[in-house]
Scaffold this motif. Structure first.
Motif, short mmCIF file in Angstrom:
data_model
loop_
_atom_site.label_atom_id
_atom_site.label_comp_id
_atom_site.label_asym_id
_atom_site.label_seq_id
_atom_site.Cartn_x
_atom_site.Cartn_y
_atom_site.Cartn_z
N ASN A 126 -3.90 -5.26 -6.62
CA ASN A 126 -4.73 -4.11 -7.00
C ASN A 126 -3.94 -2.81 -7.03
O ASN A 126 -4.19 -1.94 -7.86
CB ASN A 126 -5.91 -3.98 -6.04
N SER A 127 -2.98 -2.66 -6.08
CA SER A 127 -2.22 -1.41 -5.97
C SER A 127 -0.74 -1.69 -5.75
O SER A 127 -0.17 -1.31 -4.72
CB SER A 127 -2.77 -0.55 -4.82
N PRO A 163 -4.53 -6.73 -2.12
CA PRO A 163 -4.06 -5.34 -2.19
C PRO A 163 -2.78 -5.19 -3.01
O PRO A 163 -2.60 -4.20 -3.72
CB PRO A 163 -3.84 -4.97 -0.73
N TYR A 164 -1.89 -6.19 -2.91
CA TYR A 164 -0.64 -6.11 -3.65
C TYR A 164 -0.89 -6.16 -5.16
O TYR A 164 -0.16 -5.54 -5.95
CB TYR A 164 0.30 -7.24 -3.26
N ASP A 218 1.98 -0.41 -6.87
CA ASP A 218 2.84 0.75 -6.71
C ASP A 218 2.83 1.28 -5.28
O ASP A 218 3.84 1.82 -4.79
CB ASP A 218 2.40 1.87 -7.67
N ASP A 219 1.69 1.13 -4.60
CA ASP A 219 1.58 1.61 -3.22
C ASP A 219 2.51 0.85 -2.28
O ASP A 219 2.85 1.34 -1.20
CB ASP A 219 0.14 1.48 -2.72
N PHE A 220 2.89 -0.35 -2.68
CA PHE A 220 3.71 -1.20 -1.81
C PHE A 220 5.13 -1.39 -2.33
O PHE A 220 5.89 -2.21 -1.79
CB PHE A 220 3.03 -2.58 -1.65
N GLY A 221 5.48 -0.70 -3.37
CA GLY A 221 6.83 -0.81 -3.89
C GLY A 221 7.07 -2.10 -4.66
O GLY A 221 8.19 -2.62 -4.68
N ASN A 269 12.78 -0.94 -1.61
CA ASN A 269 11.85 -1.69 -0.77
C ASN A 269 12.17 -3.18 -0.73
O ASN A 269 11.34 -3.98 -0.29
CB ASN A 269 10.40 -1.51 -1.26
#
Length: 276
Positions: A120-121, A117-118, A123-126, A162
């Motif tokens: 793939n996305s 997930p980190y 930006d969603d996790f900062g 973050n």
């Protein structure tokens, strides 16, 4: 395997939600080493990594592994976006309570892998400036675009708001001190011939070297060999001792006294006895 009577030594990767009976059976079958995917003892951090486990459930398995002579290989991972300093303050308290168990194999930062997930996305996790691990530049004579396509491991930076850098420093230091200076004492419970339970604490920081429990107190401690919600402890005691009058608060005060003496751990609503 257990019934075969063979002298086996087996390693398994497992989840941490095993029951006491399952751990016992694994031991009898020759499974003497497991990797249960324990990577934190912080409920919040476990949620951030979408682990589907809790701190107390992880500790419960470590305790049962010690009881049934199974080596549990586990780690502390840190650096998840969204962590707080409070996460690691609470984690450190739990580590101090279980130092008589097997220490983590290591404590290290998270790694960003392709397909995660980190990755793939981010930006969603900062996460920002995701780029191929620097090693790839020494392995392949390709441009950055090509490296981005073939890399499996990536470096990254945290967005300033973050950045959890340093939050886990005290926990990491504690883990490596634990590995270097193993606790020589232990915490165990023994059923006595008169039916009472004696808890023997030979740990270096023991506050109550010996505690004899009977009646409601014994029933509460034994009931929490598997983690239990506080309200369920009260319900269990009322069902087991219908003739005895006591308040809910008396039960919670007793449970908290055990926590303060590191004979039990809690997440604020659930309780787990630590003695093996």
């Amino acid at each position: 395997l257990a019934r075969s009577g063979r002298s086996l030594q087996i390693f398994y990767e497992v989840k941490s939600n095993l029951s006491r009976e399952q751990v016992r059976l694994l031991s009898e079958a020759g499974v003497n080493r497991i990797q249960p995917g324990i990577e934190s003892l912080s409920d919040h951090v476990l949620k951030l990594m979408r682990k589907g486990a809790t701190a107390l459930r992880n500790i419960q398995l470590l305790k049962w592994c010690r009881e049934f002579n199974i080596i549990a290989e586990w780690n502390i991972l840190y650096g998840f976006p969204g962590e707080t300093q409070e996460d690691y303050r609470l984690l450190l308290e739990l580590l101090r309570s279980i130092r008589f168990l097997r220490p983590p194999c290591a404590a290290g930062p998270i790694r960003l892998d392709r397909f995660s997930p980190y990755h793939n996305s981010p930006d969603d996790f900062g996460l920002i400036k995701v780029r191929p691990l620097s090693t790839y530049r020494y392995l392949y004579p390709f441009d950055e675009e090509s490296l981005n396509r073939i890399a499996y491991y990536f470096d990254f930076d945290y967005a300033p708001e973050n950045d959890p850098t340093g939050y886990a420093a005290e926990v990491v230091a504690y883990v490596y001190d634990w590995k270097k200076n193993l606790e020589q004492g232990t915490l165990c419970s023994i059923s006595r011939p008169d039916g009472t339970l004696v808890i023997l604490d030979t740990r270096s920081d023991a506050t109550v070297p010996q505690l004899i429990l009977s009646g409601l107190e014994q029933a509460a401690y034994e009931f929490c060999d598997q983690l239990q919600a506080g309200v369920n402890v009260v319900r269990h005691l009322r069902a087991s001792f219908p003739e005895v009058e006591f308040s809910d608060q008396q039960v919670f005060t007793f449970l908290q006294s055990l926590v303060e003496n590191r004979l039990m751990v809690t997440d604020g609503s659930n309780y787990l006895s630590l003695a093996i």
